[in-house]
Enzyme design. Structure first.
Site, PDB file in Angstrom:
ATOM      1  CB  VAL A  73      -0.858  -0.042   1.063  1.00 45.82           C
ATOM      2  CG1 VAL A  73      -0.318   0.150   2.592  1.00 45.82           C
ATOM      3  CG2 VAL A  73      -1.876   1.118   1.316  1.00 45.82           C
ATOM      4  N   GLY A  76       2.529   3.329  -4.754  1.00 44.13           N
ATOM      5  CA  GLY A  76       2.571   3.932  -6.004  1.00 44.13           C
ATOM      6  C   GLY A  76       1.638   3.010  -7.085  1.00 44.13           C
ATOM      7  CE  LYS A  77      -1.271  -1.657  -4.699  1.00 44.45           C
ATOM      8  NZ  LYS A  77      -0.707  -0.976  -3.401  1.00 44.45           N
ATOM      9  N   GLY A  96      -9.713  12.766 -21.880  1.00 46.00           N
ATOM     10  CA  GLY A  96     -11.209  12.230 -22.035  1.00 46.00           C
ATOM     11  C   GLY A  96     -11.082  10.865 -21.455  1.00 46.00           C
ATOM     12  CB  ILE A  97      -8.443   8.416 -20.519  1.00 49.07           C
ATOM     13  CG1 ILE A  97      -7.698   8.451 -21.741  1.00 49.07           C
ATOM     14  CG2 ILE A  97      -8.173   7.234 -19.511  1.00 49.07           C
ATOM     15  CD1 ILE A  97      -7.843   6.944 -22.350  1.00 49.07           C
ATOM     16  CG  HIS A 121      -8.663  -8.940  -2.449  1.00 50.20           C
ATOM     17  ND1 HIS A 121      -8.817  -7.527  -2.161  1.00 50.20           N
ATOM     18  CD2 HIS A 121      -9.874  -9.481  -1.727  1.00 50.20           C
ATOM     19  CE1 HIS A 121      -9.999  -7.098  -1.656  1.00 50.20           C
ATOM     20  NE2 HIS A 121     -10.513  -8.309  -1.169  1.00 50.20           N
ATOM     21  CG  ASN A 171       6.659   4.728  -8.164  1.00 53.39           C
ATOM     22  OD1 ASN A 171       6.985   5.327  -9.161  1.00 53.39           O
ATOM     23  ND2 ASN A 171       5.448   4.736  -7.392  1.00 53.39           N
ATOM     24  CE  LYS A 172       5.624   6.158  -3.195  1.00 54.68           C
ATOM     25  NZ  LYS A 172       5.084   6.358  -2.261  1.00 54.68           N
ATOM     26  CB  ALA A 208       3.835   7.163 -10.537  1.00 57.83           C
TER      27      ALA A 208
HETATM   28  P1  GDP Z   1      -1.027   2.642  -3.992  1.00 60.20           P
HETATM   29  O1  GDP Z   1      -1.654   2.633  -2.498  1.00 60.20           O
HETATM   30  O2  GDP Z   1       0.091   1.677  -4.352  1.00 60.20           O
HETATM   31  O3  GDP Z   1      -1.873   2.721  -5.003  1.00 60.20           O
HETATM   32  O4  GDP Z   1      -0.261   4.118  -3.916  1.00 60.20           O
HETATM   33  P2  GDP Z   1      -0.609   5.427  -4.598  1.00 60.20           P
HETATM   34  O5  GDP Z   1      -0.720   5.539  -6.008  1.00 60.20           O
HETATM   35  O6  GDP Z   1      -1.948   5.862  -4.104  1.00 60.20           O
HETATM   36  O7  GDP Z   1       0.513   6.482  -4.006  1.00 60.20           O
HETATM   37  C1  GDP Z   1       0.736   6.811  -2.682  1.00 60.20           C
HETATM   38  C2  GDP Z   1       1.378   8.057  -2.481  1.00 60.20           C
HETATM   39  O8  GDP Z   1       2.604   8.019  -3.123  1.00 60.20           O
HETATM   40  C3  GDP Z   1       0.880   9.048  -2.952  1.00 60.20           C
HETATM   41  O9  GDP Z   1       0.674  10.334  -2.153  1.00 60.20           O
HETATM   42  C4  GDP Z   1       1.213   9.497  -4.283  1.00 60.20           C
HETATM   43  O10 GDP Z   1       1.238  10.730  -4.564  1.00 60.20           O
HETATM   44  C5  GDP Z   1       2.954   9.035  -3.995  1.00 60.20           C
HETATM   45  N1  GDP Z   1       3.526   8.597  -5.185  1.00 60.20           N
HETATM   46  C6  GDP Z   1       3.320   7.714  -6.066  1.00 60.20           C
HETATM   47  N2  GDP Z   1       4.191   7.587  -7.012  1.00 60.20           N
HETATM   48  C7  GDP Z   1       5.073   8.634  -6.974  1.00 60.20           C
HETATM   49  C8  GDP Z   1       6.333   8.767  -7.331  1.00 60.20           C
HETATM   50  O11 GDP Z   1       6.578   8.385  -8.375  1.00 60.20           O
HETATM   51  N3  GDP Z   1       6.975   9.699  -6.704  1.00 60.20           N
HETATM   52  C9  GDP Z   1       6.600  10.379  -5.567  1.00 60.20           C
HETATM   53  N4  GDP Z   1       7.476  11.251  -5.122  1.00 60.20           N
HETATM   54  N5  GDP Z   1       5.559  10.200  -4.861  1.00 60.20           N
HETATM   55  C10 GDP Z   1       4.754   8.990  -5.644  1.00 60.20           C
HETATM   56 MG    MG Z   2      -4.008   2.520  -4.927  1.00 63.24          MG
END
Ligand code: GDP
Ligand code: MG
Length: 354
Positions: A73, A76-77, A96-97, A121, A171-172, A208
């Site tokens: 969780v 960044g999924k 428009g997506i 799941h 990621n990140k 992302a």
């Molecule tokens: P999920 O729970 O795996 O779906 O994660 P989210 O996509 O909701 O991302 C969780 C947090 O990480 C959010 O606040 C996003 O903005 C942040 N985040 C996601 N990807 C990146 C990234 O590539 N870089 C940074 N700095 N933050 C990210």
């Molecule tokens: Mg999510």
């Protein structure tokens, strides 16, 4: 009845009026009365559904890969899926997506990738129970600043158990605290070893947020898909799985289904677990009306009599009667309960995108 009980008694067998005899024995006795017994055909609908129908290699053509995103969780999924969608929006569709149906199809230099947004799941586990599979490739998202976490490991185990190819997306990487090498190091413990370390797992550093590495990730997905030689026969009755389904106030039961084999058409009769119906209308991942869906295509359909469960297998059949018979048999075999029980046992929330 009395004569039969007596006969069996004399043969040393105590039976009453409710007893069952093995077919062989019953047919022997029947012969003595000039009758030829025929064994009642017992159809296990689920078995039938799962039975891989013979496919001729010459009918098989390449199909797009179906990909899901898994991971801990907040790693960044959702953001990654959004980033992929945004980079692949053609100018005509800009802005428009809408995430219309819980699955999306992106075009990468003329090749297609299907992403399941919410394989759910439950769907995943229910499908695995039946040996069916929704995805070809799992993107394992690991945040470069956080590293391997409990749900990362859970996701790895699930993908491995399902025999799904794993591509690691670190990621990140835009973050100050990002440590790509540490993530690679941690994942070696789970037999995910990068190619430059002598292993065979593809690692894609991505962000992302800045979109860095997204194109490379998509290329790696296509490369992996090539190696897998994914194929299906589009010229047969459709078969696939339910990704998600709900009751829509205006439209009745709507189900997003992934076609895995064959082509699904508007007007086809389908059986889906306990429900059945005729495909009244189909919508693609861009929310457009379509009349047919080829293998690896997700479509939302209307026309079922009830809301099927996610993970349920659907099959197109010849006519309404056949569709109804299959769903009725399914209900009488109590498979519904079986699946409901399975769902309660699952604890895989947040593994997937959403
Ligand atoms: P999920 O729970 O795996 O779906 O994660 P989210 O996509 O909701 O991302 C969780 C947090 O990480 C959010 O606040 C996003 O903005 C942040 N985040 C996601 N990807 C990146 C990234 O590539 N870089 C940074 N700095 N933050 C990210
Ligand atoms: Mg999510």
């Amino acid at each position: 009845v009395t004569a039969l009980i007596k006969k069996l008694f004399l043969a040393g067998k105590m039976v009453n009026v409710n007893s069952e005899l093995p077919f062989d024995e019953a047919s022997e006795i029947a012969l003595e009365y000039n009758c030829i017994a025929e064994e009642e055909e017992k159809v296990d609908v689920i078995e039938e559904l799962l039975k891989e129908d013979e496919e001729d290699e010459k009918d098989m053509v390449p199909r797009p890969p179906v990909v899901c995103v898994m991971g801990h969780v907040d790693h960044g999924k959702t953001s990654l899926l959004d980033a992929i969608r945004q980079t692949k929006v053609t100018s005509g569709e800009a802005g428009g997506i809408t995430q219309a149906i819980g699955a999306s199809v992106v075009d990468v230099n003329g090749q297609t990738i299907t992403f399941l947004d919410t394989p759910g799941h439950e769907a995943f586990t229910a499908m695995r129970m039946r040996g069916a599979q929704s995805t070809d490739i799992a993107i394992l998202v690991v945040a470069a600043d956080d590293g391997v976490m409990p749900q990362t490991i859970e996701a790895i185990n699930h993908a491995k158990a399902a025999g799904i190819e794993i591509i690691v997306a670190i990621n990140k990487i835009d973050k100050e605290s990002a440590n790509i090498e540490r993530v690679k190091q941690e994942l070696t413990e789970y037999e995910l070893i990068p190619e430059d370390w002598g292993g065979s797992t593809i690692f894609c550093p991505v962000s992302a947020h800045t979109k860095e590495g997204i194109d490379n990730l998509l290329e790696m997905i296509l490369l992996t898909a090539d190696v897998l030689e994914l194929k299906a026969n589009p010229n047969r009755k459709a078969r696939g799985i339910v990704i998600e389904a709900e009751l829509d106030k205006g439209r009745g039961p709507v189900a997003t289904m992934l076609v895995q084999k064959g082509t699904l058409h508007v007007g086809d009769y389908i059986a889906v677990g306990a429900s059945h119906g005729k495909v009244r209308a189909m919508t693609n991942s861009r929310g457009e009306r379509v009349t047919e869906a080829l293998p690896s295509t997700p479509v939302q359909i209307q026309g079922l009599n009830t809301v099927p469960d996610a993970g349920e297998i659907f099959m197109a059949v010849d006519n309404e009667k056949e569709a109804r018979t299959i769903s009725e048999t399914y209900i009488s075999q109590g498979k519904e309960k079986l699946l409901a029980d399975t769902k309660q046992r699952m604890s895989l929330d947040d593994l997937y995108s959403q």
